[in-house]
Design a protein around this motif. Structure first.
Motif, short mmCIF file in Angstrom:
data_model
loop_
_atom_site.label_atom_id
_atom_site.label_comp_id
_atom_site.label_asym_id
_atom_site.label_seq_id
_atom_site.Cartn_x
_atom_site.Cartn_y
_atom_site.Cartn_z
N SER A 175 0.83 -1.22 0.00
CA SER A 175 0.00 0.00 0.00
C SER A 175 0.86 1.26 0.00
O SER A 175 0.50 2.29 0.60
CB SER A 175 -0.96 0.02 1.21
N ASP A 176 1.99 1.18 -0.67
CA ASP A 176 2.91 2.31 -0.77
C ASP A 176 2.59 3.06 -2.07
O ASP A 176 3.18 2.79 -3.12
CB ASP A 176 4.35 1.81 -0.77
N LEU A 177 1.66 4.01 -1.96
CA LEU A 177 1.22 4.70 -3.16
C LEU A 177 2.29 5.66 -3.68
O LEU A 177 2.38 5.91 -4.88
CB LEU A 177 -0.08 5.45 -2.88
N GLN A 178 3.11 6.20 -2.78
CA GLN A 178 4.19 7.07 -3.24
C GLN A 178 5.20 6.29 -4.08
O GLN A 178 5.61 6.74 -5.16
CB GLN A 178 4.91 7.69 -2.04
N GLY A 179 5.59 5.11 -3.59
CA GLY A 179 6.52 4.28 -4.35
C GLY A 179 5.93 3.82 -5.67
O GLY A 179 6.61 3.83 -6.71
N ALA A 180 4.64 3.44 -5.65
CA ALA A 180 3.98 3.01 -6.89
C ALA A 180 3.91 4.14 -7.90
O ALA A 180 4.15 3.95 -9.10
CB ALA A 180 2.58 2.48 -6.58
N THR A 181 3.59 5.34 -7.42
CA THR A 181 3.52 6.49 -8.33
C THR A 181 4.89 6.81 -8.91
O THR A 181 5.01 7.20 -10.08
CB THR A 181 2.96 7.71 -7.59
N SER A 182 5.94 6.63 -8.12
CA SER A 182 7.30 6.86 -8.62
C SER A 182 7.63 5.90 -9.77
O SER A 182 8.20 6.31 -10.79
CB SER A 182 8.32 6.68 -7.48
N ILE A 183 7.25 4.64 -9.63
CA ILE A 183 7.50 3.66 -10.69
C ILE A 183 6.67 4.01 -11.93
O ILE A 183 7.15 3.88 -13.07
CB ILE A 183 7.18 2.24 -10.21
N ILE A 184 5.44 4.45 -11.73
CA ILE A 184 4.59 4.86 -12.85
C ILE A 184 5.24 6.02 -13.60
O ILE A 184 5.21 6.07 -14.84
CB ILE A 184 3.18 5.22 -12.36
N ILE A 185 5.85 6.95 -12.87
CA ILE A 185 6.54 8.08 -13.52
C ILE A 185 7.70 7.56 -14.38
O ILE A 185 7.91 8.03 -15.51
CB ILE A 185 7.04 9.08 -12.46
N VAL A 186 8.45 6.59 -13.87
CA VAL A 186 9.56 6.01 -14.64
C VAL A 186 9.04 5.35 -15.92
O VAL A 186 9.60 5.54 -17.01
CB VAL A 186 10.34 4.99 -13.79
N ILE A 187 7.95 4.59 -15.80
CA ILE A 187 7.36 3.95 -16.98
C ILE A 187 6.90 5.00 -17.98
O ILE A 187 7.07 4.85 -19.20
CB ILE A 187 6.18 3.06 -16.54
N PHE A 188 6.33 6.08 -17.47
CA PHE A 188 5.85 7.16 -18.33
C PHE A 188 7.01 7.84 -19.07
O PHE A 188 6.92 8.14 -20.26
CB PHE A 188 5.09 8.17 -17.47
#
Length: 300
Positions: free
Chosen positions: A263-276
């Motif tokens: 449930s680490d939404l900050q970490g998940a959002t960081s990975i999404i930024i990398v994918i983007f």
């Protein structure tokens, strides 16, 4: 006397009564062509870089601005990460080795799978586009595979190959190859019959006809198919990495799965930024290839 005057006018390059000499007219056309160009080579390069750079900067600024407004509104503030903490988390992950290992492993799978998909899709597209019975039998099947959600193939790939990288490569190929094949088929369909007749008249047959005429003629549509194939393959890769977890093999999908489990939404959002960011970079490569092709065809 009139004949001598005409000869003298022709020698001096006059094109018509009262008109400027041909050399002067040519110089005028050159001046007209160069009128809108920047002064020097560095100026042109700087202008091209600026024109390519500022729309992306504006898009990023708009995304960050909307993100910050949502954060300030207090919408689900207990789970929705703010801009500052998320970018700080991304910076912390970038300073470690795990993120870069994950990026490297994901890109390696993407490149290998996409190269194999290009070979498979191009061969299928070449055969189907030129053999009518095969097209009647397989053409709709290719479109059906293209529209098939990649997530639907994940259980089949896991059962067929197990939890290893082969299953992920299978998903990439299955996601990208149909779009590449359809791109080549469409490009061949739009090749002018007159151009084909002219090529055959010049002695082009078989592979030489494909190499020197059909492929160059269908190249713009084929590149569009490659771009679409990459998009489908990249989505298939992300879906595969989220579900098919390979032991001791960090990937972007695996990191995203771990952050979701915690449930680490900050970490998940960081990975999404990398994918983007990776998606934007690859789109820029395809855009550069498309621009180069249009320049060679005189369309820019």
């Amino acid at each position: 006397m009139a004949g001598n005057d005409d000869r003298r006018a022709a020698q001096e390059g006059w094109v018509a009564d009262g008109a400027a000499p041909a050399s002067t007219a040519l110089a005028g056309l050159d001046a007209l062509d160069l009128a809108g160009r920047p002064g020097g080579g560095r100026g042109r390069l700087a202008l091209r870089l600026w024109n390519a750079f500022w729309p992306k900067v504006l898009a990023i600024a708009l995304v960050l601005g909307i993100w910050e407004l949502i954060t300030l509104s207090g919408y689900k503030k207990e789970i929705f990460p703010g801009t500052g903490p998320t970018l700080a988390d991304l910076w912390d992950q970038a300073k470690g080795a795990t993120l870069w290992q994950a990026v490297g492993n994901t890109l390696q799978s993407a490149v290998i799978g996409f190269v194999v998909a290009i070979v498979v899709g191009s061969l299928i597209g070449a055969l189907v586009s030129r053999i009518y019975p095969l097209r009647a039998a397989v053409g709709s099947l290719i479109t059906g595979l293209q529209t098939m959600p990649s997530i639907a193939w994940v259980p089949f790939a896991a059962l067929l190959f197990g939890n290893n990288n082969s299953a992920i490569l299978f998903l990439i190929i299955l996601g990208a190859a149909p779009s590449i094949a359809n791109g080549l088929i469409t490009g061949v369909d739009y090749t002018s019959p007159l151009l084909l007749k002219a090529g055959k008249t010049m002695g082009l047959h078989g592979l030489s006809l494909w190499r020197h005429l059909i492929l160059p003629a269908s190249l713009p549509v084929y590149v569009a198919g490659l771009k679409q194939g990459w998009a489908f393959g990249w989505r298939s890769l992300m879906a595969g990495e989220l579900i098919v977890l390979v032991f001791n093999h960090p990937t972007l999908g695996a990191l995203l799965n771990d952050d979701q489990s915690l449930s680490d939404l900050q970490g998940a959002t960081s990975i999404i930024i990398v994918i983007f960011i990776i998606g934007i970079f690859v789109d820029g490569l395809f855009g550069a290839a498309d621009t180069s092709i249009r320049k060679r065809w005189g369309l820019v």
